[in-house]
Design an enzyme around this catalytic site. Structure first.
Site, short mmCIF file in Angstrom:
data_model
loop_
_atom_site.label_atom_id
_atom_site.label_comp_id
_atom_site.label_asym_id
_atom_site.label_seq_id
_atom_site.Cartn_x
_atom_site.Cartn_y
_atom_site.Cartn_z
N ASP A 110 0.81 -1.23 0.00
CA ASP A 110 0.00 0.00 0.00
C ASP A 110 0.84 1.27 0.00
O ASP A 110 0.45 2.30 0.55
CB ASP A 110 -0.96 0.02 1.21
CG ASP A 110 -1.92 -1.16 1.19
OD1 ASP A 110 -2.29 -1.58 0.09
OD2 ASP A 110 -2.26 -1.65 2.28
N LYS A 143 1.90 1.97 -5.14
CA LYS A 143 2.48 1.39 -6.36
C LYS A 143 1.58 1.64 -7.57
O LYS A 143 2.05 1.95 -8.66
CB LYS A 143 2.70 -0.12 -6.18
CG LYS A 143 3.68 -0.48 -5.09
CD LYS A 143 3.74 -1.97 -4.85
CE LYS A 143 2.47 -2.56 -4.29
NZ LYS A 143 2.12 -2.17 -2.93
N GLN A 151 1.90 -6.05 -3.21
CA GLN A 151 2.42 -6.13 -1.83
C GLN A 151 3.74 -5.36 -1.69
O GLN A 151 3.99 -4.45 -2.47
CB GLN A 151 2.58 -7.60 -1.39
CG GLN A 151 1.25 -8.31 -1.16
CD GLN A 151 0.64 -8.89 -2.42
OE1 GLN A 151 1.30 -9.54 -3.19
NE2 GLN A 151 -0.65 -8.66 -2.61
N GLY A 188 -4.62 -4.38 -3.63
CA GLY A 188 -5.59 -3.34 -3.95
C GLY A 188 -4.80 -2.14 -4.40
O GLY A 188 -4.06 -1.54 -3.61
N HIS A 189 -4.84 -1.84 -5.69
CA HIS A 189 -4.07 -0.71 -6.24
C HIS A 189 -5.05 0.35 -6.73
O HIS A 189 -5.88 0.08 -7.58
CB HIS A 189 -3.18 -1.19 -7.39
CG HIS A 189 -2.15 -2.20 -6.95
ND1 HIS A 189 -1.26 -2.79 -7.81
CD2 HIS A 189 -1.86 -2.71 -5.73
CE1 HIS A 189 -0.47 -3.61 -7.14
NE2 HIS A 189 -0.83 -3.59 -5.87
P1 GDP Z 1 -0.69 0.19 -3.58
O1 GDP Z 1 -1.30 -1.07 -3.07
O2 GDP Z 1 0.77 0.28 -3.30
O3 GDP Z 1 -1.00 0.45 -5.03
O4 GDP Z 1 -1.35 1.37 -2.76
P2 GDP Z 1 -2.92 1.54 -2.46
O5 GDP Z 1 -3.59 1.99 -3.71
O6 GDP Z 1 -3.47 0.35 -1.78
O7 GDP Z 1 -2.88 2.67 -1.35
C1 GDP Z 1 -2.40 3.94 -1.61
C2 GDP Z 1 -3.56 4.94 -1.39
O8 GDP Z 1 -3.04 6.24 -1.31
C3 GDP Z 1 -4.56 4.98 -2.54
O9 GDP Z 1 -5.81 5.31 -2.04
C4 GDP Z 1 -4.01 6.08 -3.44
O10 GDP Z 1 -5.04 6.72 -4.20
C5 GDP Z 1 -3.47 7.02 -2.41
N1 GDP Z 1 -2.27 7.80 -2.80
C6 GDP Z 1 -1.23 7.41 -3.61
N2 GDP Z 1 -0.28 8.36 -3.63
C7 GDP Z 1 -0.73 9.37 -2.82
C8 GDP Z 1 -0.17 10.62 -2.40
O11 GDP Z 1 0.93 11.01 -2.76
N3 GDP Z 1 -0.93 11.36 -1.53
C9 GDP Z 1 -2.15 10.96 -1.08
N4 GDP Z 1 -2.80 11.76 -0.26
N5 GDP Z 1 -2.69 9.79 -1.47
C10 GDP Z 1 -1.99 8.99 -2.30
P1 IMO Z 2 -0.95 -4.25 -2.11
O1 IMO Z 2 -0.53 -4.83 -3.44
C1 IMO Z 2 -1.05 -4.53 2.23
C2 IMO Z 2 -1.08 -8.59 3.94
C3 IMO Z 2 -2.33 -9.05 4.67
C4 IMO Z 2 -1.72 -10.05 5.64
C5 IMO Z 2 -0.60 -10.69 4.84
C6 IMO Z 2 -0.99 -12.03 4.19
O2 IMO Z 2 -2.23 -3.51 -2.17
O3 IMO Z 2 0.18 -3.47 -1.52
P2 IMO Z 2 -2.56 -12.75 2.19
O4 IMO Z 2 -4.00 -12.48 1.90
O5 IMO Z 2 -1.63 -12.27 1.13
O6 IMO Z 2 -2.30 -14.18 2.55
O7 IMO Z 2 -2.24 -11.90 3.52
O8 IMO Z 2 -0.27 -9.76 3.83
N1 IMO Z 2 -1.31 -8.10 2.56
C7 IMO Z 2 -1.25 -6.82 2.19
N2 IMO Z 2 -1.08 -5.69 2.92
N3 IMO Z 2 -1.16 -4.46 0.89
C8 IMO Z 2 -1.30 -5.57 0.14
O9 IMO Z 2 -1.26 -5.54 -1.21
C9 IMO Z 2 -1.39 -6.81 0.80
N4 IMO Z 2 -1.55 -8.09 0.37
C10 IMO Z 2 -1.48 -8.87 1.46
O10 IMO Z 2 -2.95 -8.00 5.33
O11 IMO Z 2 -1.10 -9.38 6.73
MG MG Z 3 -2.87 -1.64 -1.82
#
Ligand code: GDP
Ligand code: IMO
Ligand code: MG
Length: 428
Positions: free
Chosen positions: A13, A16, A221, A40-41
């Site tokens: 999170d 990416k 991840q 979740g991206h």
């Molecule tokens: P990922 O799993 O690495 O792709 O990250 P996620 O999408 O799960 O979580 C990142 C969250 O932060 C998402 O809701 C993005 O829309 C948001 N986000 C990404 N970059 C920024 C930033 O620079 N500032 C803020 N405020 N939100 C961001």
């Molecule tokens: P993105 O791609 C954050 C965490 C889960 C748990 C552990 C194992 O959005 O960065 P799993 O379901 O993979 O067996 O869970 O890994 N986890 C993540 N945490 N971002 C993710 O993906 C994750 N995918 C798995 O919360 O601790």
């Molecule tokens: Mg994510």
């Protein structure tokens, strides 16, 4: 052209998806190499939000996308993402690896059951069947995407493996939830709906590279969730690190020349396990609310803490990170002081390197360096700042970025100041 890899340097999170969307503007193909629907991206374009679990984030730009052999595929989830994008007028051009493994309904039942049985050693999985599916892959009892198109091989596999799962689940006091016949039917149906996308992705990705095309490899991840290099057993079951980009796509290491490590300006963690820089007071709630730190997949509140540079330095090493993309700098705006962890204290000793033992990590006290904070700005102002370039970022925020560069020895080439695509600075 050589390929570029995007990896997470923390617990996932990091943002990416946003960085991949940004880099996809100059990519011909964007491929996911690990994980499954546990990811979740999120990408925000002009206020419009797109959320992906399986499709690479480059899909929004209508790029050729690929799901590599290292991914575990939940057919219903994938098909629903494709149809959601198509409803929004975006054509999905997908290559789906015939070697990728399929998440079966019983994997999800097992995931839920085993999560409960693991007690304090559970990582708190997303219950998407990820661990049991990768487990079957390694045990050589898995079903691959290609098998869905071969009725006789599929039937033989289900005939052999289904009773094993039935017995295992029975020992947990649970039912598989389907019959063998229903599972075969579900697999065949999934196969016929996915068949138009199924190809040898390694062949096509390598051909694209040989033709001089730009290929971007998107990790799910983060490094500290990696099955080998992460915080075992509190991570996931795949390799989100740069080496996983090779095994998960069939692109050789000699064809990769850049690894971009995404680092959030602070640390977050969804799920269980030790987390040295975790903040336990109201400040954690403030960061969580301001940063929207709730799991994209499970909506669980993410644990929040200061930026842990010991973790990031480790990620730079195991991934060979060539540059960093620093996200969510805007979220820390408004704090008088910000802190970064530069080492740990363990039983009176100073630890400079990230330990492999989670029991030791749990006892580590972070050694924090305090840096001056910077002002808070509304999202539109951060977008303006991004458009004006690096020098227009508040001075103390720049000092924070430069501190990270100095500590890690790697340049921060991208700075993200908001969720929107526009709130991004690329430093040349
Ligand atoms: P990922 O799993 O690495 O792709 O990250 P996620 O999408 O799960 O979580 C990142 C969250 O932060 C998402 O809701 C993005 O829309 C948001 N986000 C990404 N970059 C920024 C930033 O620079 N500032 C803020 N405020 N939100 C961001
Ligand atoms: P993105 O791609 C954050 C965490 C889960 C748990 C552990 C194992 O959005 O960065 P799993 O379901 O993979 O067996 O869970 O890994 N986890 C993540 N945490 N971002 C993710 O993906 C994750 N995918 C798995 O919360 O601790
Ligand atoms: Mg994510």
């Amino acid at each position: 052209m050589p390929a570029q890899v995007v990896v997470g340097t923390q617990f996932g999170d990091e943002g990416k998806g946003k960085i991949v969307d940004r880099l996809a503007d100059r990519s011909d193909v964007v491929a996911r190499f690990n994980g499954g629907a546990n990811a979740g991206h999120t990408v925000v374009v002009g206020g419009e939000r797109f959320a992906f679990r399986l499709l690479p984030s480059g899909a929004i730009r209508g790029r050729q996308v690929a799901i590599g052999n290292g991914v575990v595929v939940d057919p219903d989830q994938l098909l629903s993402e494709i149809s959601l994008l198509e409803k929004r007028g975006i054509e999905v051009k997908l290559w789906l690896s015939d070697r990728a493994h399929v998440v079966l309904p019983y994997h999800k039942v097992l995931d839920g059951a085993e999560r409960a049985l693991k007690g304090r050693l559970s990582s708190g999985s997303t219950k998407r069947g990820i661990g049991p599916c990768y487990g079957d892959k390694v045990m050589r009892t898995g079903i691959r995407v290609g098998d869905l198109l071969d009725k006789s091989l599929l039937a033989e596999k289900i005939e052999t493996y289904f009773p094993l799962k039935e017995r295992l689940l029975k020992s947990y006091g649970l039912d598989v939830g389907t019959t063998k016949e229903e599972l075969l039917e579900w697999c065949l149906n999934s196969g016929s709906r996915l068949s138009r996308y199924v190809v040898d992705t390694s062949l096509l990705l390598n051909k694209a590279l040989d033709q001089g095309k730009n290929v971007l490899l998107e990790g799910a991840q983060g490094t500290h969730l990696d099955i080998d290099h992460g915080l075992y057993p509190y991570g996931t079951s795949s390799n989100p690190t740069a080496g996983g980009a090779c095994t998960g796509t069939g692109i050789p290491p000699t064809k990769i020349d850049q690894v971009i490590g995404v680092v959030k300006a602070y640390t977050s963690r969804v799920g269980e396990g030790p987390f040295p820089t975790e903040i336990h007071d109201d400040l954690a709630d403030w960061i969580r609310e301001k940063g929207g730190e709730y799991g994209t997949v499970t909506r669980r509140p993410r644990r929040c803490g200061w930026l842990d540079l010991v973790m990031v330095k480790y990620s730079v090493r195991v991934n060979g990170v060539s540059s960093l993309a620093m996200t969510k700098m805007d979220v820390l705006g408004g704090l008088r002081k910000v802190k970064v962890c530069i080492a740990y204290e363990f039983q009176g000793d100073r630890l400079e390197e990230f330990p492999s033992n989670p029991r030791i990590l749990a006892e580590c006290r972070p050694i924090l360096e305090e840096l001056p904070g910077w002002e808070d700005l509304p999202p539109a102002k951060w977008i303006e700042t991004a458009k004006a370039g690096y020098e227009s970022i508040p001075k103390n925020a720049r000092s924070y970025i430069e501190y990270v560069e100095e500590y890690t020895g790697v340049p921060v080439s991208i700075v993200s100041l908001g969720a929107d695509r526009e709130a991004t600075i690329e430093r040349t």
